[in-house]
Design an enzyme around this catalytic site. Structure first.
Site: not given
Length: 641
Positions: A43, A45, A184, A189
């Site tokens: 994952d 960001e 998040h 995540d």
């Protein structure tokens, strides 16, 4: 590395007694069991939604095999700039937190090593993998090409709307009761996605998805009855052409085209590449595919249109009813008026623009002309001399009509108005644009944006219809046009057009002289009866295809028997409504989508070296292919700042 966790999903359960029911696996069942596959669930960001102008701020990944966590990877990443405020609120990652974090150039090699040989898993995988691939390209690292699994697509297969309103990670985490709640942040995540992956694989196991190879088709399954019909593509030629799916009663179910390979195109209907439900339904009904090989891609597209119009297959949705395409006519009465008609007739004094895609779009063009010129809008036929006691309608009092019905405007005065309308339809659309620009400016000044958008749409309807008629007219008047274009293999694609209808095509290789082939094509081409210009002797979409082909770079006109020209100030040269307003009226305000106001500034004359083709330049011409010059077939609209 944190201690290993044992999750024991259903698909990894090995508690079945091996001696209970011995089974001989088929070749289709052989592969890598999911319990032996190493997955790296990742994952990211980021600072935004697209890798072109945004960067990674955090990477989190979990390596898992057979329900056991083998390792975790987490790091912040310096994006090389500030983090947008809304991203800081969403993720909690601030610009200050990233001070001193390693850049992606140092982080990416470590992640690629961590995920070496594993299957990458992500929730909405195109987003995360897209950023990783973009980072690899920027830093000069070769992308290893790991197999990718998207848990969103898996969830769409096995999680119904009754269970969850959507397939967001937070929704699925709540549904499956994951051990980590997504927040998040990349690692959290990724950990939640691991549990979601195990739950989804548990649901897929009873559906036969037990091996790595099964995941390739798990999200786009091909029904077995559809897959069995793939033999319908056997024996089809590997060339451009048209194919017809036929039903049990020999009826034509569907007509399609391929510009490269008929066999490969038809085969795609029996694979996961075909996602249209109506096509799956059609394949289930079909029992045979008839090929129609074609010499060129243009011929294939034209034959498709003709066969659709001829058979009206129930699974085709376009081009089935060409006779329904309307035109706008300026009548040939003593006091002409505008009307929407279905056919172009040979009438002295009548003028046409179109065809339009629908009656409503044709009516928009009529309304645009009524806005620009005081031509009568009543539908009855008026005598040359007004009847005694006739009264004018309200349009006369508004200045929208000269009231020839009452004798207030004589025949010569009305003829002047009609000639202006005809000139706008055939040659110069600027008066119509000017009238609408004034109206748009007035409405925008009053902040009546929705009405301004309606006026813009009305102008666009007129410009499209007038441009189409102006492009059709030269082709409709040419009894014979021959053109050629270099093919990819160095040969020539040859096209014969008569009155706007494709009368023949041929293809010659690079070792063959094309001129004898052209002579043969002209001698054996289809005999075509002329139509009434601007209508051509073909389906309007066929004429559009021919014009688009003629407009391609490198197309050479070998012979034309009529002047080939378009008006210097044609409707097409003005472009879309916004560009037309900017070009004709210096500078104006026009409305854009959603009621926004934009300032349109016209480009200078002759921008980018574009030139206008005057009628005086057009002459009947015959030339050698190698020395042929390319005649401009349309005037491109000037750019607007």
């Amino acid at each position: 590395m944190p201690p290993a966790r044992r999750l024991r999903p259903v698909w990894a359960d090995a508690s079945i007694d091996p001696a209970a029911r011995p089974v001989q696996l088929t070749l289709d069942q052989l592969g890598t069991p999911l319990s032996d596959v190493t997955f790296v669930v990742v994952d990211l960001e980021t600072t935004g939604g697209t890798p072109a102008d945004c960067a990674i701020t955090e990477i989190g990944a979990v390596k898992v095999r057979g329900g056991e966590v083998l390792g975790e990877f987490q790091t912040l990443v310096d994006p090389g700039g500030p983090v947008p405020p809304f991203i800081q609120v969403l993720t909690g990652i601030t610009t200050t937190m990233l001070i001193g974090a390693p850049p992606i150039e140092r982080v990416l090699p470590s992640f690629l090593e961590f995920s070496r040989g594993a299957v990458l898993v992500a929730h909405n995988a195109p987003f995360d993998v897209g950023f990783l691939k973009a980072a690899a390209a920027r830093t000069g690292h070769a992308w290893p090409g790991n197999q990718v699994v998207d848990t969103v697509r898996l969830a769409r297969r096995v999680v119904t709307r009754d269970e969850a309103p959507n397939h967001k990670l937070s929704t699925l985490a709540a549904l499956f009761g994951t051990t980590v709640t997504p927040n998040h942040r990349a690692l959290s995540d990724a950990q939640a996605t691991v549990d979601v992956l195990h739950a989804l694989l548990s649901r897929l196991a009873p559906l036969g998805v037990t091996h790595l190879e099964d995941l390739a088709t798990a999200t786009d399954p091909v029904p077995e009855d559809v897959r069995r019909k793939r033999t319908l593509a056997d024996g089809l030629p590997d060339c451009p052409g048209v194919y017809l799916f036929r039903g049990p009663g020999e009826e034509v179910l569907y007509v399609g085209t391929s510009t490269t390979s008929l066999r490969q195109r038809v085969r795609s209907y029996f694979t996961s590449a075909e996602k249209r439900s109506r096509m799956v339904e059609m394949v289930r009904v079909a029992h045979r595919v008839d090929p129609v090989p074609c010499a060129t891609p243009l011929e294939a597209r034209v034959r498709e249109l003709r066969l659709i119009a001829a058979h009206s297959p129930r699974y085709n949705r376009r081009s089935r009813f060409p006779e329904r395409m309307p035109w706008v006519r300026l009548t040939s009465e003593p006091y002409p008026r505008l009307s929407v008609v279905r056919e172009v007739k040979d009438e002295d004094g009548a003028t046409y623009i179109g065809p339009f895609s629908s009656s409503s779009s044709a009516q928009l063009a009529v309304d645009a002309l009524h806005e620009a010129f005081p031509i009568r809008q009543c539908t009855r036929r008026l005598p040359l001399l007004a009847a005694a006691g006739a009264s004018a309608c309200v349009l006369a009092g508004m200045g929208k009509c000269g009231a020839p019905c009452t004798g207030h405007q004589d025949a010569s005065g009305y003829a002047t108005v009609v000639e202006r309308v005809r000139h706008a339809m055939l040659a110069d659309a600027r008066p119509v644009v000017e009238a609408h620009a004034d109206r748009i400016s007035s409405l925008v000044a009053q902040e009546r944006f929705e009405e301004a958008a309606t006026v813009r749409d009305r102008l666009g309807g007129f410009l499209r219809g007038a441009a189409r008629a102006q492009r059709f007219a030269p082709l409709a008047s040419n009894a014979e046009l021959v053109a050629a274009r270099r093919s990819d293999d160095g040969g020539w694609e040859l096209v014969l057009v008569r009155y706007g209808r494709l009368a023949g095509t041929a293809r010659v290789d690079r070792r063959t002289d094309p001129l004898p082939a052209i002579d043969t094509l002209r001698a054996t081409g289809e005999r075509v009866e002329p139509a009434v210009a601007p209508a051509t002797a073909a389906h309007p979409e066929e004429t559009d295809l021919i014009l688009a082909w003629l407009d391609k770079p490198g197309v050479r006109l070998v012979a034309v028997d009529m002047p080939w020209a378009c008006p210097v100030r044609s409707a097409e040269s003005l472009g879309d409504p916004a560009a037309a307003v900017a070009t004709v009226v210096r500078p104006r305000l026009a409305t854009a989508e959603d009621g926004r106001v934009v300032q349109l500034v016209p480009a200078s004359d002759g921008a980018d070296g574009e030139r206008e083709l005057d009628v005086a330049e057009a002459r009947p011409v015959t030339m050698d292919l190698d020395d042929a010059r390319v005649i401009p077939l349309r005037i491109r609209p000037p750019r607007t700042a």
